[in-house]
Scaffold this motif. Structure first.
Motif, PDB file in Angstrom:
ATOM      1  N   GLY A 108      71.268  64.015  82.203  1.00 18.40           N
ATOM      2  CA  GLY A 108      70.527  65.110  82.345  1.00 18.40           C
ATOM      3  C   GLY A 108      72.467  66.808  83.097  1.00 18.40           C
ATOM      4  O   GLY A 108      72.747  67.249  82.786  1.00 18.40           O
ATOM      5  N   ASP A 109      72.705  66.196  84.240  1.00 14.02           N
ATOM      6  CA  ASP A 109      73.629  66.962  84.919  1.00 14.02           C
ATOM      7  C   ASP A 109      74.708  66.135  85.152  1.00 14.02           C
ATOM      8  O   ASP A 109      75.371  66.441  85.929  1.00 14.02           O
ATOM      9  CB  ASP A 109      73.083  67.059  86.318  1.00 14.02           C
ATOM     10  CG  ASP A 109      73.087  65.790  87.363  1.00 14.02           C
ATOM     11  OD1 ASP A 109      72.458  64.932  86.749  1.00 14.02           O
ATOM     12  OD2 ASP A 109      72.328  66.492  88.406  1.00 14.02           O
ATOM     13  N   ARG A 110      74.946  64.724  84.561  1.00 13.85           N
ATOM     14  CA  ARG A 110      76.394  64.468  84.559  1.00 13.85           C
ATOM     15  C   ARG A 110      76.784  64.508  83.553  1.00 13.85           C
ATOM     16  O   ARG A 110      76.175  64.686  82.442  1.00 13.85           O
ATOM     17  CB  ARG A 110      76.073  62.604  85.422  1.00 13.85           C
ATOM     18  CG  ARG A 110      74.847  62.222  86.372  1.00 13.85           C
ATOM     19  CD  ARG A 110      75.103  60.977  86.105  1.00 13.85           C
ATOM     20  NE  ARG A 110      76.058  60.969  87.325  1.00 13.85           N
ATOM     21  CZ  ARG A 110      76.210  60.628  88.817  1.00 13.85           C
ATOM     22  NH1 ARG A 110      75.118  61.703  89.861  1.00 13.85           N
ATOM     23  NH2 ARG A 110      77.876  60.265  89.310  1.00 13.85           N
ATOM     24  N   TYR A 111      78.068  64.260  83.808  1.00 18.89           N
ATOM     25  CA  TYR A 111      78.863  64.344  82.147  1.00 18.89           C
ATOM     26  C   TYR A 111      80.164  63.011  82.307  1.00 18.89           C
ATOM     27  O   TYR A 111      80.577  62.366  83.139  1.00 18.89           O
ATOM     28  CB  TYR A 111      80.343  65.596  82.932  1.00 18.89           C
ATOM     29  CG  TYR A 111      79.384  66.955  82.354  1.00 18.89           C
ATOM     30  CD1 TYR A 111      79.174  67.694  81.849  1.00 18.89           C
ATOM     31  CD2 TYR A 111      78.701  67.356  84.482  1.00 18.89           C
ATOM     32  CE1 TYR A 111      78.462  68.901  82.055  1.00 18.89           C
ATOM     33  CE2 TYR A 111      78.118  68.287  84.420  1.00 18.89           C
ATOM     34  CZ  TYR A 111      78.197  69.382  83.003  1.00 18.89           C
ATOM     35  OH  TYR A 111      77.603  69.967  83.085  1.00 18.89           O
ATOM     36  N   ALA A 112      80.712  63.125  81.602  1.00 18.84           N
ATOM     37  CA  ALA A 112      81.160  61.539  81.051  1.00 18.84           C
ATOM     38  C   ALA A 112      82.258  61.404  80.055  1.00 18.84           C
ATOM     39  O   ALA A 112      81.766  62.632  78.814  1.00 18.84           O
ATOM     40  CB  ALA A 112      80.438  60.133  80.995  1.00 18.84           C
TER      41      ALA A 112
END
Length: 245
Positions: free
Chosen positions: A46-50
């Protein structure tokens, strides 16, 4: 930002990235959006970046791949002569398994795949090996990139269990999903971290007119031995810049 994301597991939220870099949300928004659109960063949970594996793929297109091919060519020539079969070297590159080297069979019978061809991760021996010798989070990113929509292909738990079995036994042996009568025999070329740099693959056909040709079990052993030799040659050196002559 890329260096920050490379050093964490599970990704970071935009707020966490801003805090760690000492930047405001507004400063990071456009840059982060650009990285997502260009495929270097993916949104997860949802709201995490990798990070995706795009940087890995770009690196493989340059010096490391050329060096790997230079190491592999004489070994592949020897393997083709010993097994009486064609052989190929395959790497992962931005969503595809890509053939970067090919050696023809020494006789007039053999299955050849052109250098530069893209093959499936899901239903080929090369694709299975490239996935099997990667941690689960990287497998999911590779499958997401191969799907082309940012979401991992729905392969199910049985597929991942099969990959674990391949990793445990050290090779893949499977009937070709593309050509009847052909078996994909594939073993990993490993880096120092135990991850697959490439897959060394023989599309095996039973040569009824060549009694001297090794059987399928012996061919698997020869592929593994060659992949191990290539791993020793390339594993600690594949990322180095070439020295001036």
């Amino acid at each position: 930002m890329l260096e920050l994301l490379a050093g964490v597991d599970g990704g970071l939220t935009q707020a966490e990235i801003a805090k760690r870099l000492g930047r405001s949300h507004n400063e990071l928004y456009r840059m982060l959006d650009t990285l997502v659109r260009r495929g270097y960063v993916a949104r997860i949970d949802g709201d995490r970046y990798a990070l995706t594996l795009k940087l890995f793929g770009l690196a493989q297109l340059h010096i490391p791949v050329r060096r790997l091919v230079s190491y592999a060519t004489p070994l592949m020539r020897e393997l083709a002569a010993t097994t009486h079969q064609a052989t190929q070297l395959v790497v992962f590159d931005r969503g595809s398994a890509v053939v970067i080297a090919q050696q023809e069979a020494p006789s007039y019978w053999g299955i050849s795949i052109r250098v530069g061809s893209h093959v499936s991760l899901i239903d080929t021996g090369s694709g299975h090996v490239l996935l099997a010798f990667r941690p689960q989070d990287e497998r999911l990113m590779m499958l997401a990139e191969s799907g082309g929509d940012g979401a991992a292909q729905d392969v199910g738990p049985d597929f991942f269990a099969e990959l674990d079995q391949i990793r445990d036994r050290g090779y893949e042996m499977m009937p070709s999903a593309q050509t009847a009568g052909v078996f994909n025999l594939s073993a990993p070329v490993l880096g120092p971290d135990g991850k697959a740099l490439a897959a060394l693959t023989v599309p095996y056909i039973h040569l009824v007119n060549d009694p001297a040709a090794p059987d399928i079990a012996r061919t698997v052993k020869l592929i593994q031995e060659t992949a191990e030799r290539l791993s020793r040659l390339a594993g600690s050196d594949v990322g180095k810049e070439p020295q001036d002559a």
